[in-house]
Design an enzyme around this catalytic site. Structure first.
Site, PDB file in Angstrom:
ATOM      1  CD  GLU A   1      -2.894  -1.284   2.305  1.00  0.00           C
ATOM      2  OE1 GLU A   1      -2.788  -0.471   3.231  1.00  0.00           O
ATOM      3  OE2 GLU A   1      -3.793  -2.147   2.249  1.00  0.00           O
TER       4      GLU A   1
ATOM      5  CG  ASN B   1      -0.348  -6.843  -1.799  1.00  0.00           C
ATOM      6  OD1 ASN B   1      -0.892  -7.400  -2.762  1.00  0.00           O
ATOM      7  ND2 ASN B   1      -0.882  -6.814  -0.587  1.00  0.00           N
TER       8      ASN B   1
ATOM      9  CG  HIS C   1      -9.663  -6.095   0.412  1.00  0.00           C
ATOM     10  ND1 HIS C   1      -9.880  -7.267   1.095  1.00  0.00           N
ATOM     11  CD2 HIS C   1      -8.357  -5.774   0.588  1.00  0.00           C
ATOM     12  CE1 HIS C   1      -8.749  -7.640   1.686  1.00  0.00           C
ATOM     13  NE2 HIS C   1      -7.803  -6.761   1.381  1.00  0.00           N
TER      14      HIS C   1
ATOM     15  CD  GLU D   1      -4.366  -7.996   1.318  1.00  0.00           C
ATOM     16  OE1 GLU D   1      -5.268  -7.302   1.821  1.00  0.00           O
ATOM     17  OE2 GLU D   1      -3.162  -7.735   1.456  1.00  0.00           O
TER      18      GLU D   1
ATOM     19  CG  ASP E   1     -12.406  -9.538   1.276  1.00  0.00           C
ATOM     20  OD1 ASP E   1     -12.362  -8.548   0.530  1.00  0.00           O
ATOM     21  OD2 ASP E   1     -12.014  -9.512   2.470  1.00  0.00           O
TER      22      ASP E   1
END
Ligand code: XIL
Length: 531
Positions: A147, A186, A222, A251, A253
């Site tokens: 990030e 990432n 996400h 990640e 979801d």
């Protein structure tokens, strides 16, 4: 009657697919299917059982972050992270490391220590060196920097960003500590095409040009049902992998609005399943998209309800570990997405030279993205013929199936059909009845290659004397000796002939159908998840 049989076949196929775990299917794809995990749940049988049954990769959701792993000056606490690694080893799962450099979950001793940028840089170097060294050989890929960018593409201002070039520096330190680990940058909201992903792409391009040790980009994913932009995701994965970098979905979801008991409507669960299906399908189009990981795996434990109040039900298993529609769509994508091939993967089995094929040539074909997870070696039948189908694999040259010698995902060997004629041939690969894209290769009269003793395509050649002993410097051939050269690619006119070699006349025997050991040295461009 015919229709009856067809529907039975389709049913059988569906049942076979239903019986296979995500993990089994991912093994056939040669990719990683992972989940973020928390070791405090390992004692729960359903948690540990589902995790090890369905996933071939594990990543600590928190345990490797700065705060938990390096809580005090000079004090490292590896216990929680070690138990993730031990779980991975026990269940033959690859371990992804997350994360070395991040603005969040950094302990007060760092953020409130009053350090100068130079001192912080020294602290970070020690941190990266200590953690990566501790897990060298056990963590195959690291989210080195997490990030680091703002949505407008500028660098986020963090505790670490006071040192110019800190991302590059962090990658170099990690690479020094474990030269075999794959190193990733990432981020979130950079899955599609936007200012942030443009900035990451530009940085990646620069790093590749200057050989900074960056091996891939992590796309967090996400998602809500409204922020996916999947066309952009496709384009972004295309441009990143075109740089030769891997892409990991790290990640995934898809959070849904839920009622007070945490339940989402069937309609939303179906929409969610479609997003999971589309994400999988896009990744599986790109041979360098090599890992798909969900952030947790059961709605029983997910960061979503605590972070996004009113949302939940984001993962493929429900709170009772029952598979949701999202699970079924991940499974069916893995079972049905077409394999992908590239013409550059077709090499002479002896010399590893590529670019063209000759009729009767023994080839090794690197790269098909879907096939048997385990190496399957063919047996010749009583008339000495090798099969045209092996463990569900066929290799078609203008529709004519090649005789196959061995097969596994990413590497198969066979014989170019003797009927193959130029100027070009259309090659297609098939696994379990699912055809790949087609590629075209020039057909030439001959592409001779001599097998080597260690099957590497280099070094001592597979040349035997009449007593079947390798001809080497110590066992040199003399003028007038008969020798046998094991070779392939001689084309149609060279099945057995006399040729002049430097020291006299020798018998060149073209051995079509010779079984060669599988290569231990996969050419670099065809290595995917290998460290
Ligand atoms: C989250 C964890 O899931 C939570 O348990 C923790 O409290 C905060 O961090 N992006 C990342 C992850 O890279 O590390 C974050 O994980 C989720 C967002």
């Amino acid at each position: 009657m015919v229709r009856y049989y067809v529907s039975i076949a389709v049913l059988a196929l569906a049942l076979t697919a239903a019986a296979q775990s995500l993990r089994d299917l991912a093994d056939q794809r040669g990719i990683r299917i992972g989940a973020a995990a928390d070791p405090s749940h390992f004692t729960e049988t359903a948690y540990a059982g589902t995790l090890s049954r369905e996933f071939n990769q594990i990543e600590p959701e928190n345990a490797m972050k700065f705060q938990p792993i390096h809580p005090g000056i000079g004090a490292y606490s590896f216990g929680q992270a070690d138990s993730i690694v031990a779980f991975g080893r026990q269940h033959s799962m690859a371990v992804r490391g997350h994360t070395l450099v991040w603005h969040s979950q950094v302990p007060d001793w760092v953020t409130k220590g009053g350090y100068t940028p130079e001192q912080l840089s020294t602290i970070l170097q020690d941190h990266i060196n200590t953690v990566v060294t501790h897990y060298a050989g056990q963590v195959y890929a690291w989210d080195v920097v997490n990030e680091a960018f703002n949505d407008d593409g500028t660098l986020r201002s963090t505790i670490w960003s006071g040192t110019p070039g800190y991302i590059e520096q962090a990658l170099r330190w990690a690479h020094t500590a474990d030269p075999a680990a794959l190193l990733f940058v990432n981020d979130f909201s950079a899955e599609g095409i936007n200012a942030k992903s443009d900035a990451i792409y530009k940085m990646a391009q620069d790093f590749v040009t200057r050989s900074v040790p960056l091996h891939g980009i992590g796309l967090q994913m996400h998602y809500t049902t409204g922020n996916t932009n999947l066309t952009g995701v496709d384009l972004n994965i295309q441009r990143l992998t075109a740089l030769g970098l891997q892409v990991h979905i790290t990640e995934l979801d898809v959070r849904l609005p839920v009622n007070s008991s945490g339940t989402a409507t069937p309609a939303l669960l179906a929409t969610q399943a479609q997003i999971y299906r589309d994400v999988m399908a896009i990744c599986l189009k790109y041979p360098l998209c090599t890992s798909i990981q969900t952030w947790g795996f059961t709605d029983r434990y997910s960061w979503i309800p605590g972070t996004f109040p009113g949302f939940g039900a984001a993962l493929p298993f429900d709170t009772a570990y029952q598979p949701k529609p999202a699970y079924t769509s991940m499974q069916s994508s893995l079972a049905t997405a077409p394999p992908v091939i590239a013409s550059a993967g077709m090499l002479n089995a002896a010399s590893y030279a590529g670019g063209a094929v000759a009729p009767g040539e023994i080839v090794v074909f690197f790269g098909p993205t879907f096939g048997p997870a385990a190496l399957t070696v063919a047996q010749s039948d009583s008339s000495g013929n090798f099969p045209v189908e092996l463990a569900g694999v066929r290799l078609l040259f203008d529709g004519v199936p090649a005789r196959l010698i061995y097969a596994r995902t990413g590497q198969i060997s066979g014989v170019v059909p003797f009927s193959t004629a130029g100027p070009a041939v259309r090659v297609q690969y098939e696994y379990q009845g699912i055809l790949s894209n087609a590629v075209s290769l020039p057909v030439v009269a001959a592409v001779p290659g001599i097998f080597t003793l260690d099957s590497s395509g280099a070094g001592a050649s597979a040349i035997l004397d009449v007593a079947y002993k390798p001809v080497t410097e110590a066992n040199a051939a003399r003028r007038g000796d008969a020798i046998q050269i094991f070779a392939t690619g001689g084309g149609l006119n060279l099945s057995e002939t006399n040729v002049t070699v430097a020291r006299g006349r020798a018998l060149l025997r073209m051995v079509s159908g010779l079984g060669m050991p599988i290569s231990s040295s996969v050419p670099r461009q065809f290595r995917r998840n290998l460290r």
